[in-house]
Design an enzyme around this catalytic site. Structure first.
Site, PDB file in Angstrom:
ATOM      1  N   HIS A 128       0.804  -1.218   0.000  1.00 33.15           N
ATOM      2  CA  HIS A 128       0.000   0.000   0.000  1.00 33.15           C
ATOM      3  C   HIS A 128       0.842   1.275   0.000  1.00 33.15           C
ATOM      4  O   HIS A 128       0.295   2.358  -0.095  1.00 33.15           O
ATOM      5  CB  HIS A 128      -0.990  -0.038   1.163  1.00 33.15           C
ATOM      6  N   SER A 148      -0.401  -1.095  -6.239  1.00 27.33           N
ATOM      7  CA  SER A 148      -0.202  -2.255  -7.099  1.00 27.33           C
ATOM      8  C   SER A 148       0.502  -1.867  -8.389  1.00 27.33           C
ATOM      9  O   SER A 148       0.286  -0.777  -8.911  1.00 27.33           O
ATOM     10  CB  SER A 148      -1.559  -2.877  -7.449  1.00 27.33           C
ATOM     11  N   LYS A 180     -14.739  -7.389  -7.861  1.00 22.25           N
ATOM     12  CA  LYS A 180     -13.952  -8.202  -8.803  1.00 22.25           C
ATOM     13  C   LYS A 180     -13.236  -9.331  -8.057  1.00 22.25           C
ATOM     14  O   LYS A 180     -13.241 -10.489  -8.503  1.00 22.25           O
ATOM     15  CB  LYS A 180     -12.948  -7.294  -9.504  1.00 22.25           C
ATOM     16  N   ASP A 181     -12.634  -8.989  -6.911  1.00 22.76           N
ATOM     17  CA  ASP A 181     -11.965 -10.010  -6.100  1.00 22.76           C
ATOM     18  C   ASP A 181     -12.956 -11.064  -5.611  1.00 22.76           C
ATOM     19  O   ASP A 181     -12.642 -12.263  -5.584  1.00 22.76           O
ATOM     20  CB  ASP A 181     -11.271  -9.374  -4.885  1.00 22.76           C
ATOM     21  N   GLU A 220       4.820 -33.887  -1.548  1.00 25.02           N
ATOM     22  CA  GLU A 220       3.604 -33.334  -2.122  1.00 25.02           C
ATOM     23  C   GLU A 220       3.935 -32.639  -3.439  1.00 25.02           C
ATOM     24  O   GLU A 220       5.065 -32.201  -3.664  1.00 25.02           O
ATOM     25  CB  GLU A 220       2.998 -32.320  -1.133  1.00 25.02           C
TER      26      GLU A 220
END
Lengths: 289, 426
Positions: free
Chosen positions: B216, B220, B244-245, B288
């Site tokens: 922040h 972004s 959107k997220d 894994e």
């Protein structure tokens, strides 16, 4: 553009891998045939009658050597399982003698089994089990169907996620029970071992456990090795995954809900973002609102 | 999370509260008013997805811990108890086990997006390094979590990975004994792994807070890689990016639910349904799936110490990416040569993953060596040199121009003045 480049690179890579002989390993054992299990696929459910027959095969044949640590008699009346009635389970449990104690005078005593008792163990300990079975330990059967797998072709990791068929372990058990045959010429079988087409290395310590007519079904199902193998494999699928009916049922509801929810969110998203991708688009100035 | 908040308390109580603890203002400026570049694509929704997955793993893990017994003779049985007797225990366990897988799928997409769009470059180096730390913590947490069911793969995986430390010269064996709490993997190992597996998610949570804080400050990155130049280039976080997220997250949850309900053991190994037995080595020990590329690198180097260095080096090297990449252009969309090399790099990692899943014989060994070498050549040689030799494509002047075209950018400037009219599109 981007997508095509990615795919091209992946294809080159996959082609390179396919060309190398060691990666396309020949499987020494034949692949077990896929069976039509009632519990396979997104809407699959156990067949109650089949589980009841499967339990009968387990009790009369398998349980002589194979323990089932994680199951109790009470599980036999669980919903989504063999669904015997509570009365049947009580009567069944009572037909076993269980050691309990110590009582108030410090002595162990025998009593009739209860529904809450675990399945009886065929042997007192591992050493006793090995001594009775030529040195081999019959594996516990509680989660056996999930503890066995089939190694597929080299590309199966690409297809696997798109298939809801997860019954490879059950297929293997079914194939193994049907896989006893004459030792082929040129194969030297160690003494005390038996030849099985599907067992890794082919030399298995368990003699052919099932024969036609061995278990007396009361519901008119065929008394054949193949039928016994199907039923007991299905029963082992249930013991290893007792909540499968509940899981698949809930999964269907959850996924339908999530898809509807996603569609609604997409509609809301489209509306909120409307106009922002074209020339007229102007973000709302929240600070000025 | 940075600078004074634009939050205006709506009533007396909130004013009183805010003047004492400005946490509502913090949330407001971080997740409501926070300006995000308007051209973010769906690859930028994976940060939110990862935050959700972390919380989901902590919540399901907490409940599982209430029913699990970290004792070597009871652990396997307690997992079966969860699967059979605990209400919805099967759901919790499958959510948690497949949640780890989905967490890694999301983090790999998140990292791939970072590499593609050059998000690690200035001024986001610290943000990126914090991400590498989170990734390392995630790997440690997942590894220890996989040990807890105490199946064959749990036990032997733990044995193989902890034995790596014995490759350290002079003190290696002592370190391994110290890690195990004994002379082999046993009850003491299981106990401490459980304690650490419980602790580490909260360490991750702490670094995630720093990660979001560091995000922040510069804001972004975006698909064009041009910094935000004016308010027109951005949209407030709420409602544009929350919705959107949320949409992206629910789509992700469909895939998650598919695995939980229809293929819950697909990512696991069948041998882990056999209780750990120190006397029986599985035919083929594999970790894994998310560790497979590193496992392949470990086995590719003939010396044990060399393999361990390759394993850890491959991840630690990522922390130096901001300086290894000498190009100032962020987005691969404007770097055609880098983009080709980057896809080759992705293919290398996938190829390594495949090699890691196979027995190390014949061409698997050769391929592992070639791909491991390429992994390091890409990071240490190709990346630094490309910045000097590559001619990037022409970049748009601003984010708005990239979204709307040169004409649109000027139209938007006109439109910005008329923005007070609320009924542009319903």
């Amino acid at each position: 553009m981007t997508f095509r480049t990615t795919m091209a690179f992946r294809l080159v890579l996959l082609a390179g891998l396919a060309a190398s002989p060691a990666l396309a390993q020949e499987n020494e054992n034949p692949l077990p045939e896929k069976q039509a299990w009632s519990f396979a696929g997104p809407l699959g459910k156990y067949n109650t009658a089949q589980l009841q027959r499967g339990y009968q095969v387990y009790r009369e044949v398998c349980s002589n050597c194979h323990s089932m640590h994680f199951l109790s008699f009470r599980n036999l009346s669980d919903a989504g399982g063999p669904s015997f009635s509570d009365g049947q389970v009580k009567a069944l449990a009572a037909s076993y003698k269980v050691q309990d104690g110590p009582n108030d005078s410090g002595d162990m005593f025998e009593r009739a089994g209860r529904a809450s008792d675990p399945f009886p163990q065929p042997f007192a300990n591992e050493q006793a089990a090995r001594a009775a079975n030529g040195g081999a330990l019959p594996p516990d059967m509680s989660v056996l169907a999930k503890a066995r797998d089939i190694e597929g072709a080299w590309y199966s990791f690409l297809l696997g996620p798109f298939s809801t068929y997860q019954e490879q372990g059950v297929d293997y058990i079914h194939a193994l029970l049907n896989g006893y045959s004459e030792t082929p010429k040129g194969f030297t079988l160690p003494s005390g071992k038996y030849y099985n087409e599907y067992f890794p290395g082919h030399a298995i310590s368990m003699p052919k456990p099932l024969n036609d007519g061995q278990v007396d079904y009361s519901d008119g199902s065929p008394k054949t090795v193949d039928q016994y193998a199907h039923d007991v494999s299905a029963f082992l699928a249930w013991t290893s995954e007792p909540k499968l009916n509940q899981r698949k049922n809930m999964g269907f509801n959850a996924i339908v809900f999530l898809i509807v929810f996603a569609s609604l969110l997409y509609a809301v998203k489209r509306r909120i973002w409307a106009g922002l991708h074209d020339v007229s688009g102007t973000p709302i100035d929240h600070a000025a609102e | 999370m940075s600078g004074p908040s634009t939050y205006v308390p709506q009533n007396g109580f909130l004013r009183w509260f805010e003047s004492r603890l400005p946490i509502i203002g913090l949330v407001h400026s971080s997740f409501i008013a926070f300006p995000n570049p308007r051209n973010l694509n769906y690859f930028w929704t994976f940060g939110g997805i990862l935050a959700f997955m972390l919380i989901e793993q902590i919540v399901t893990g907490l409940v599982l811990a209430m029913h699990y017994t970290p004792e070597s003779s009871m652990a396997f049985a307690s997992v079966e108890h969860i699967m059979r007797d605990v209400n919805y225990g099967w759901l919790l366990r499958y959510l948690h086990a497949n949640g780890a897988t989905m967490f890694f799928i999301a983090v790999y997409i998140h990292i791939a997006r970072n590499l593609y769009y050059g998000s690690y470059k200035a001024p986001r180096e610290i943000l990126f390094i914090l991400g590498v730390i989170i990734f390392l913590l995630m790997m440690a947490t997942a590894f220890m979590g996989y040990v807890l069911p105490w199946g064959q793969m749990s036990f032997w995986g733990a044995k193989v990975i902890t034995s790596l430390f014995s490759a350290i010269p002079f003190v290696g064996d002592s370190i391994t004994t110290w890690l195990w709490g004994g002379y082999s993997v046993g009850n003491a190992t299981l106990n401490r792994f459980f304690a650490l597996h419980y602790l580490m998610p909260f360490m991750i949570l702490g670094v995630v807070v720093l990660h979001i804080w560091a995000l922040h400050i510069p804001g972004s990155n975006n698909p064009v890689g041009v910094e935000v130049k004016s308010q027109k280039d951005t949209l407030p976080f709420h409602p544009y990016f929350t919705v959107k997220d949320a949409f992206s997250l629910v789509c992700f949850m469909v895939v998650f639910a598919y695995f939980v309900f229809y293929a819950p053991n697909y990512f696991g190994h069948s041998d882990n349904y056999i209780e750990a037995n120190p006397l029986v080595t599985p035919a083929h020990i594999v970790p894994e799936w998310y560790f497979l590329p590193y496992y392949a690198m470990l086995r590719a180097v003939p010396s044990k110490l060399g393999g361990v260095c390759a394993l850890f080096g491959s991840i630690l090297l990522l922390a130096f990416l901001p300086w290894l990449d000498t190009s100032r252009v962020r987005s691969s969309n404007f770097r055609p040569v880098y983009r080709a090399f980057l896809f080759l790099f992705f293919a290398t990692v996938i190829g390594l993953g495949y090699c890691g899943s196979q027995e190390p014989v014949g061409s698997v060994v050769v391929w592992s060596e070639i791909l491991t070498a390429w992994y390091f050549i890409h990071l240490l040689i190709v990346l630094p040199l490309l910045g000097f030799f590559e001619t990037p494509r022409k970049m748009p002047a601003s984010i708005t121009e990239a979204v709307l075209g040169p004409k649109g950018a000027s139209a938007a400037m006109v439109g910005a003045r008329a923005a007070a009219e609320p009924s542009v599109k319903g």
